[in-house]
Design a protein around this motif. Structure first.
Motif, PDB file in Angstrom:
ATOM      1  N   LYS B 387      23.086 -42.858  11.596  1.00  0.00           N
ATOM      2  CA  LYS B 387      22.551 -44.323  12.791  1.00  0.00           C
ATOM      3  C   LYS B 387      21.702 -43.573  13.582  1.00  0.00           C
ATOM      4  CE  LYS B 387      26.163 -47.873  12.005  1.00  0.00           C
ATOM      5  NZ  LYS B 387      25.943 -47.417  10.572  1.00  0.00           N
ATOM      6  N   GLY B 388      21.180 -44.638  14.216  1.00  0.00           N
ATOM      7  CA  GLY B 388      20.151 -44.093  15.206  1.00  0.00           C
ATOM      8  C   GLY B 388      18.557 -43.219  14.769  1.00  0.00           C
ATOM      9  N   GLU B 389      17.989 -42.499  15.811  1.00  0.00           N
ATOM     10  CA  GLU B 389      16.310 -42.267  14.879  1.00  0.00           C
ATOM     11  C   GLU B 389      16.393 -40.384  14.537  1.00  0.00           C
ATOM     12  OE1 GLU B 389      13.772 -43.403  17.990  1.00  0.00           O
ATOM     13  OE2 GLU B 389      13.301 -45.272  16.894  1.00  0.00           O
ATOM     14  N   ASP B 390      17.807 -40.043  15.140  1.00  0.00           N
ATOM     15  CA  ASP B 390      17.380 -39.441  15.616  1.00  0.00           C
ATOM     16  C   ASP B 390      17.925 -37.969  13.501  1.00  0.00           C
ATOM     17  OD1 ASP B 390      17.336 -38.875  18.162  1.00  0.00           O
ATOM     18  OD2 ASP B 390      19.607 -38.466  18.459  1.00  0.00           O
ATOM     19  N   HIS B 391      17.718 -37.215  13.365  1.00  0.00           N
ATOM     20  CA  HIS B 391      16.880 -37.250  11.629  1.00  0.00           C
ATOM     21  C   HIS B 391      19.222 -35.890  12.270  1.00  0.00           C
ATOM     22  CE1 HIS B 391      13.148 -37.244  10.773  1.00  0.00           C
ATOM     23  NE2 HIS B 391      14.139 -38.849  10.282  1.00  0.00           N
ATOM     24  N   ILE B 392      18.603 -35.646  11.103  1.00  0.00           N
ATOM     25  CA  ILE B 392      20.634 -34.672  11.075  1.00  0.00           C
ATOM     26  C   ILE B 392      20.771 -33.076  11.311  1.00  0.00           C
ATOM     27  CG2 ILE B 392      22.872 -33.691   9.265  1.00  0.00           C
ATOM     28  CD1 ILE B 392      22.163 -36.902   7.789  1.00  0.00           C
ATOM     29  N   ARG B 393      20.906 -32.587  12.404  1.00  0.00           N
ATOM     30  CA  ARG B 393      21.180 -31.425  12.794  1.00  0.00           C
ATOM     31  C   ARG B 393      22.037 -30.574  12.025  1.00  0.00           C
ATOM     32  NH1 ARG B 393      22.512 -29.273  18.946  1.00  0.00           N
ATOM     33  NH2 ARG B 393      20.007 -30.442  18.588  1.00  0.00           N
ATOM     34  N   CYS B 394      23.275 -31.016  11.882  1.00  0.00           N
ATOM     35  CA  CYS B 394      24.011 -30.237  10.156  1.00  0.00           C
ATOM     36  C   CYS B 394      25.401 -31.021   9.893  1.00  0.00           C
ATOM     37  CB  CYS B 394      24.509 -29.167  11.091  1.00  0.00           C
ATOM     38  SG  CYS B 394      25.628 -30.091  12.699  1.00  0.00           S
ATOM     39  N   SER B 395      26.085 -30.750   8.766  1.00  0.00           N
ATOM     40  CA  SER B 395      26.466 -31.373   8.590  1.00  0.00           C
ATOM     41  C   SER B 395      27.816 -30.181   7.304  1.00  0.00           C
ATOM     42  CB  SER B 395      26.491 -32.504   6.814  1.00  0.00           C
ATOM     43  OG  SER B 395      25.589 -31.491   6.312  1.00  0.00           O
TER      44      SER B 395
END
Lengths: 760, 686
Positions: B387-395
């Motif tokens: 959701k949103g424009e930011d990319h994933i940092r960690c998962s």
């Protein structure tokens, strides 16, 4: 046994002109190149051979202009001397004996000579002593390095002679003379991309500190900053697809020239390396490039023994062609008309080469197919050729296919056309035999010409010129006249007697004698063991003898009148060559790694002349070349060379000959007479006009024989007195003036003439 | 040495993004890399180019330029904003709009006082760099065409700006143009095309060097405004230029993928009249080189083929070693894959989405080296868009496979996964505790009961998970409470009782989970920790460093173990030290307690701590030799390192609880085949 002191083996005529880089004189008028024992001087404009510098007694291996005097040239030779010449007049000025070893290559810079020696391949700097004597021994020597390549292109002097760069395998060394320090840089043998990095040549920029090196995989590297162990740097250029053979900077350093097997001269702009110019299709692969000091002319020497003179606008303006000896398959022959040596030349051609003038005459295209310069292709080559006695017919055999399964060959007959002065194809016989032609000879009678071919299909065929019934044309083509065989044996050789009354064909160990008129086998001669290798009839007074050599080291001589063996001797003859102008027969024998020469008459089993150790290789080809004017030597050992000269070709394609002491004396004296008026190039125009002028001069001198002579002497004495007296002891100029003017006045004894007009 | 069933996974279509800009900071020896997807990475140059920081990008954020000002990093992009990064917390600090349309270039002066940006509208805008923010100062004279490239004179008094068809020199004081240098267009058909000056470099001696779309590198004199020399480097574009610190070397990156070096060399040795001479050409890229940087001992280049190439300059390197070898960095030095060890699920992290896969199953047994029959194909269960424009940092996915968590720069989301046979559904856990707003690193406890989240303040938050939801339990903080500046935590390793965290300041803290207190701190080593693991039975912490060293630290005794001291004393084998990618995971095999499993991009290694260590004379890769030896001699020839090079381009290796290995490969050929076609070049032509 006769002592052979005054006959020696020389390289004279037909030698390699591409051994070392040619040099262009500073006025761009002469090209100098080494050629056997000589240094030859050619004109750049007319490609004519002007004269040669004669004096070395062995192969000349390097020449370079004297940096102190551009009219002089240094040459070095395997005989261990360095000689200084005035190349315009052809005068030997100075001889330096370099004691070490055989000097191989010479590089010169400001009084310092660096030579390489062959055994250990050392780079030695030799200080040439300044001495007025003509013959000096150079003793001051110091070794620079022993890490030097055998290839002289891998050594070059840098800017102003301050350093020398030399390379071997993968290492580049730069030696600074002043600091006496060597910097070394090495490359990896291969990298991931499979580059072959070995050095093949070096050139140094004339004004910048930049070294250009050529490499085996065709790369050119430009090295800079080479006084640093680590911060040295180089840039790489790649155009050549194979090893770069040579590199050369133009004298201004604005361009770099490179050449290789592609036979394309590439000009790189220095500083903007991706701007290149090309001069393609120069012939054989480029071995050396040199540039004239004004940058107007370039010279490239090629592997097909050729020097090309190229203008700086990349236009070929001259070709100096030497004798091509890359792959000689035919015998050495003499064209009876032009007296030229004939052998394989360019691929698919026969070359005509005048040995007397040492000049390539022309190529005759035999195969008449485009030759493709690529390794591993099976292409047609001329393998046999023969002239008839008058030189009006030429028979050639060209073949393709090394294995006999796909052998393909043509027999061609060429007629001499008087109108065009060249040979014209008359008949092509596609399947002359079913197998390879072994031997071929023309009948030697003047009236009827007949060709006999012997082939591996155990047949020999006689070919005659006659009107073919099928083609109703006037032209006479050649057709088969007779097919002969003997017990299904393979013939090995065939030969006609001097008067063409007999034909000898050898079938393995048996020689059969046939009469060409009736095609009747007259007799057989047999002297086993051993297969007959060479076969020849005696000439003139010895025409009753037939000579044969066998593979079992036997030289036999049969008397044809008695049909008996006259004499035989055990000698391993590799080549038997009869002299067509005398009874003499030359036999080269190869024993224990050197070749000996015996010259004998068939009538007596005692040799006229013996020369042991002529060369270290086997000799398979030799020819007697008729002299223009016979020598009149009375010495028994040199008499056989009176009418003709014996040339022979060694296995590594050196054309050698024998020269006598008297002959050399004569040549030396003639060369001294022949001082060329160097103000005019020897062009055909000059030869015409010059003769005219000489005649005029002669007329002039005839008309005023008295008036000129004393006048000149008187004048010259006064002037000499004037010029040679030191200035501080001269009287006042006013006193001298009248004397000076008087000296120009013509005495009244001669014909009435205005002195002023003479002055002007 | 141990047989495993291996899941060879090649369905992770990870696609590294192309490199757009590079900026080198000499003082802290860091190089910042901006990628096409807007992410910014920081590499440590003297620590074997370890990727220290990754700041994920956003949608629609094309970075065009990067610039260091002191230790602060700024970027500018086509969205028209100038962004400063918070490097300690690995996030965007703020963005300032320059109001000049898309920004093509950004350059900071050497004094560190000003930033200049070149805008689409033809203005060069000067920004003053303040303590906490940047402040617009003024515009230089506005030009007719866009400003493509900028370079400050080292004194800071002049700026050269590359534009379409020309270069302008500005006086910074007055803001007026001093000189206009006209760049020639190409010949022939390209005559009508504008010449784009892609890059300019202003040297301290007043020479301006430009690289343009005609393929020329041109040298200009700024006093007279004349062309000194031009080098035709390529038939295509010269896209990037970079000059060395002492201005004796210049590198130019071209769209043919070559880097061309120029050197300032005296033409006559020992004299001072120097000239720029083209020297070496490096070809390590297949596509356009968009950025080059000449760092002290190497040339770093990056481009459309998404690899960062470090080409050492051997003339500048003091000692030749593994640290100064040619290095190509393809993959991030982070794990993008997490595995649910107990349930056989894998979570792949893409920039904008997550994918959950179930591993396949095989049938029967085979010989070592043979491939087994796949009974059930691997199956993609879930595609989770961010959701949103930011990319994933960690998962992360929990070991039991019931929980999925990911974090972007602005938010953290936790999902619960329901898996009954073929129906997969997720429910988002709402009402997360406040501390879980964003995380640098996420990790589940081995029994899946707790979630650990590394926050921005160098602390680890503990959240308990249950069917109903999640509850904040507490925060683990290092002992040194006075430390106010936080560092991004890199690794959290949990083992029921102990938790270890490493931060980018090379500190490793160990916490006791039962007391929730800091237990101890491992002595700080000069190199960064790339992977670590706690042994389940001996409670030893095993750490791998970026310089390929390894350490084993006993948590209970608070000291290095004897084995670790022996490794330090004897040193590691040369071949081990020469590897050029860091180890990315440390695992332990419960069946062989003495075994440690490691992997990097090119190999999988099992270290048997019971066997002797190899010295430099022994054969390092000795598996084949051992195989040929009879059983009794093997013992004497074997050593601790068992290296398996069967797998290449490894992104992740994980040991599942059923003793099978999962190896996630991403073959470089597959990456290359997805790249756009490079510029066509004739191979044989003159």
């Amino acid at each position: 046994m006769v002592e052979t002191s005054d006959i020696r083996v020389v390289r004279c005529g037909g030698s390699k002109v591409n051994l070392t880089p040619p040099i262009i004189s500073s006025d761009s008028r002469f090209v100098l190149c080494t050629s056997g024992d000589l240094v030859k001087v050619y004109s750049t404009r007319t490609e004519e051979w002007l004269h040669s510098l004669q004096g070395h007694t062995n192969q000349v291996t390097g020449i370079t202009l004297n940096p102190a005097n551009h009219l002089q040239v240094y040459s070095c030779s395997v005989d261990g001397t360095v000689k200084l010449w005035d190349f315009i007049d052809g005068i030997l000025i100075k001889v330096q004996l370099v004691e070490v070893h055989e000097t191989v290559e010479i590089f010169l810079s400001s009084g310092l000579c660096v030579s390489a020696c062959p055994e250990c391949f050392q780079l030695v700097s030799v200080h040439l002593p300044k001495s007025a004597e003509q013959e000096v021994e150079a003793k001051e020597m110091s070794a620079v390095s022993s890490h030097i390549s055998k290839n002289p292109s891998c050594t070059a002097f840098g800017r102003g002679g301050e350093y020398i760069a030399f390379a071997r395998h993968l290492q580049l060394n730069v030696y600074f003379f002043r600091k006496q320090k060597t910097y070394s840089f090495s490359l990896k043998a291969t990298d991931k991309k499979g580059a072959k990095n070995a050095f093949t040549c070096i050139a140094c920029h004339p004004t910048d500190d930049c070294i250009a090196t050529g490499h085996e995989d065709g790369k050119i590297r430009l090295w800079r900053n080479f006084i640093h162990k680590k911060e040295y740097t180089y840039s790489t250029q790649h155009w050549h697809h194979n090893a770069v053979n040579t590199l050369c900077f133009t004298p201004e350093g604005t361009h770099l020239l490179s050449g290789g097997i592609e036979s394309v001269l590439v000009q790189w702009q220095y500083g903007a390396d991706n701007r290149k110019e090309f001069l393609p299709r120069l012939g054989g692969s480029i071995l050396h490039i040199s540039a004239s000091s004004d940058g107007q002319l370039f010279c490239t020497s090629h592997s097909d023994n050729k020097i090309t003179v190229i203008e700086s606008s990349f236009k070929v303006c001259g070709v100096i062609q030497g004798l091509v000896k890359d792959a000689v398959l035919t015998d050495l022959m003499i064209d009876p008309r032009s007296k030229a040596l004939v052998l394989n030349g360019k691929p698919g051609h026969l070359q005509f080469y005048s040995l007397l003038r040492d000049k390539h005459l022309y190529n005759l295209d035999i195969v008449q197919q485009e030759y493709i310069y690529e390794a591993g292709l099976d292409q047609f080559e001329v393998v046999k050729a023969a002239f008839d006695i008058k030189g009006s017919w030429l028979a050639t055999v060209e073949e393709r296919g090394k294995k006999s399964s796909d052998l393909e060959f043509f027999l061609k007959l060429w007629a001499f056309d008087e109108r065009t002065q060249s040979f014209v194809l008359n008949t092509t016989i596609t399947a002359a035999h079913t197998d390879r032609i072994i031997s071929m000879c023309f009948s030697s009678s003047e009236e009827t010409t007949m060709l006999v071919t012997a082939a591996e299909d155990s047949q020999f065929k006689a070919w005659c010129q006659g009107a073919d019934a099928d083609t109703q044309q006037d032209q006479n083509f050649w057709s088969c006249d007779f097919v002969g065989s003997y017990h299904k044996l393979n013939p090995t050789n065939c030969s006609f007697s001097a008067d063409s009354s007999l034909l000898a064909v050898s079938f393995q160990e048996v020689i059969t004698i046939w009469s060409p008129d009736t095609w009747e086998m007259l007799t057989t001669l047999c002297q086993p063991p051993g297969v007959i290798r060479d076969l020849c009839f005696g000439r003139l007074s010895c025409s009753k003898y037939l000579l044969g050599t066998t593979t079992k080291n036997l030289l036999c001589c049969w008397n044809l009148l008695t049909c008996e063996l006259e004499w035989s001797t055990s000698v391993d003859v590799s080549k038997l060559q009869p002299d067509p102008f005398s009874e003499n027969v030359a036999a080269f024998s190869y024993q224990s790694k050197h070749t000996d020469l015996f010259v004998f008459k068939p009538s007596e089993p005692r040799p006229l002349f013996t020369n042991k150790n002529v060369c270290s290789e086997k000799v398979h080809r030799a020819v007697f070349v008729p002299r223009e004017e016979p020598l009149n030597s009375c010495d028994e050992s040199t008499q056989w060379l009176n009418r003709s000269q014996l040339y022979f070709l060694t296995q590594n394609m050196d054309l050698l000959t024998f020269s006598t002491a008297t002959e050399e004396d004569r040549m030396l004296s003639s060369s001294k007479q022949l001082v060329i008026d160097d103000s005019v190039a020897v062009t055909p125009f000059y030869l015409l006009l010059g003769k005219h002028r000489q005649q005029q001069q002669k007329l002039n001198t005839q008309s005023h024989p008295v008036s000129d002579k004393p006048q000149q002497t008187q004048g010259s004495v006064t002037i000499k007195e004037l010029l040679h007296t030191p200035a501080h002891v001269l009287p006042a100029a006013s006193v001298l003036c009248s004397m000076f003017v008087n000296s120009f006045l013509i005495s009244n004894t001669g014909v009435q003439q205005d002195p002023l007009s003479w002055l002007t | 040495m141990g047989e495993f069933k291996v899941h060879r996974v090649r369905f992770f279509d990870y696609m590294p993004s192309g490199i757009r800009a590079l900026a080198f900071n000499r003082d802290i020896e860091r190089i910042a890399v901006a990628r096409m997807d807007g992410s910014v990475e920081v590499f440590h140059c003297s620590d074997r180019f370890f990727q220290e920081k990754i700041i994920p990008g956003r949608e629609q954020c094309g970075i065009e330029g990067l610039s260091w000002v002191g230790e602060r990093l700024f970027s500018a992009g086509l969205n028209g904003g100038i962004t400063e990064y918070d490097l300690t917390n690995q996030k965007v600090k703020y963005t300032v709009d320059a109001y000049g349309g898309p920004i093509w270039t950004i350059a900071g002066n050497q004094q560190g006082t000003h930033l200049a940006v070149g805008c689409e509208d033809g203005t060069v805008k000067l920004f003053e760099v303040n303590e906490d923010k940047i402040q617009f100062e003024r515009n230089l004279d506005r030009q007719k065409s866009r400003i493509i490239s900028l370079s400050w004179h080292p004194s800071g008094s002049k700026i050269a700006a590359g534009m379409m068809d020309m270069i302008q020199i500005f006086n910074v004081e007055t803001g007026h143009s001093v000189h206009r240098l006209l760049a020639d267009r190409g010949v022939g058909t390209s005559r009508s095309k504008e010449c784009v000056v892609w890059s300019v470099v202003y040297l301290s001696d007043g020479t301006i060097i430009s690289g343009d779309s005609v393929g020329m590198v041109k040298l200009w004199d700024d006093q007279t405004g004349t062309l000194i020399k031009s080098h035709n480097v390529t038939k295509c574009d010269v896209l990037a230029l970079s000059v060395s610190q002492n201005e004796d070397s210049l590198v130019a990156g071209t769209s043919e993928g070559t880097v061309v070096q120029f050197q300032f060399i005296s033409m006559v040795l020992g004299k001072d009249d120097k000239e720029w001479v083209r020297t070496r050409t490096f070809k390590n890229h297949t596509h356009d080189i968009r950025a080059v940087a000449e760092i002290t001992t190497a040339v770093v280049s990056g481009g459309m083929d998404a690899q960062l190439v470090v080409r050492p300059l051997l003339d500048k390197v003091e000692v030749r070693s593994a640290a100064s070898a040619l290095r190509k960095i393809h993959f991030p030095h982070r794990r993008l894959v997490s595995c649910a060890r107990k349930s056989g699920l894998m979570l792949f992290q893409y920039p904008g989405h997550l994918e959950l896969w179930r591993l396949g199953e095989s049938e029967g047994k085979g010989m070592p080296g043979s491939s087994l029959f796949v009974k059930r194909n691997p199956e993609k269960l879930l595609h989770l868009k961010v959701k949103g424009e930011d990319h994933i940092r960690c998962s992360a996915v929990s070991p039991c496979g019931e929980w999925i968590v990911y974090s972007t720069a602005s938010s953290l989301r936790l999902y619960r996964l329901h898996c009954d046979n073929n129906n997969v559904s997720i429910t988002k856990i709402s009402k997360l505790p406040m501390v879980l707003s964003s995380a640098n690193q996420l990790c589940f406890s081995s029994d899946s009961s707790h979630l650990f989240s590394a926050s921005t303040q160098s602390s680890v938050h503990l959240v308990s998970l249950s069917q109903s939801g999640c509850k904040f339990v507490g925060t683990l903080k290092p002992k040194s409470g006075e430390r106010t500046i936080g560092f991004g935590v890199l690794h959290i390793i949990e083992d029921g009782k102990w938790l270890a965290s490493a931060n980018s300041d090379h500190e490793v803290h160990i916490y006791n989970l039962q007391t929730r207190k800091a237990h101890c701190t491992v002595p700080v080593y000069s190199s960064a920790v790339t992977a670590m693991g706690i042994h389940p039975t001996t409670n030893c912490l095993f750490m791998m460093y970026a310089d390929q060293q390894m350490c084993e630290y006993s948590i209970e005794q608070k000291q290095y173990t004897d084995w670790s001291r022996m490794v330090q004393r004897k040193g590691l084998h040369r071949f081990w030290m020469e590897r050029d990618t860091p180890c990315l995971n440390v695992m332990f095999n419960p069946q062989h307690p003495s075994h440690v499993i490691l992997h990097d991009t090119y190999m999988l290694c099992i270290i048997d701590q019971s066997l002797p260590l190899p010295d430099d004379k022994t054969q390092f890769y000795n598996q084949l030799t051992l195989k040929s030896l009879p059983e009794e001699q093997r013992k004497s020839h074997s050593h601790a390192f068992k290296v398996c090079k069967t797998f290449k381009d490894i992104l992740c290796v994980e040991l599942m609880s059923d003793q099978s290995l999962v190896v996630v490969e991403r073959p470089l050929e597959d990456v290359a085949s997805q790249l756009p076609a490079p510029i066509k070049q004739k191979k044989f032509a003159t």
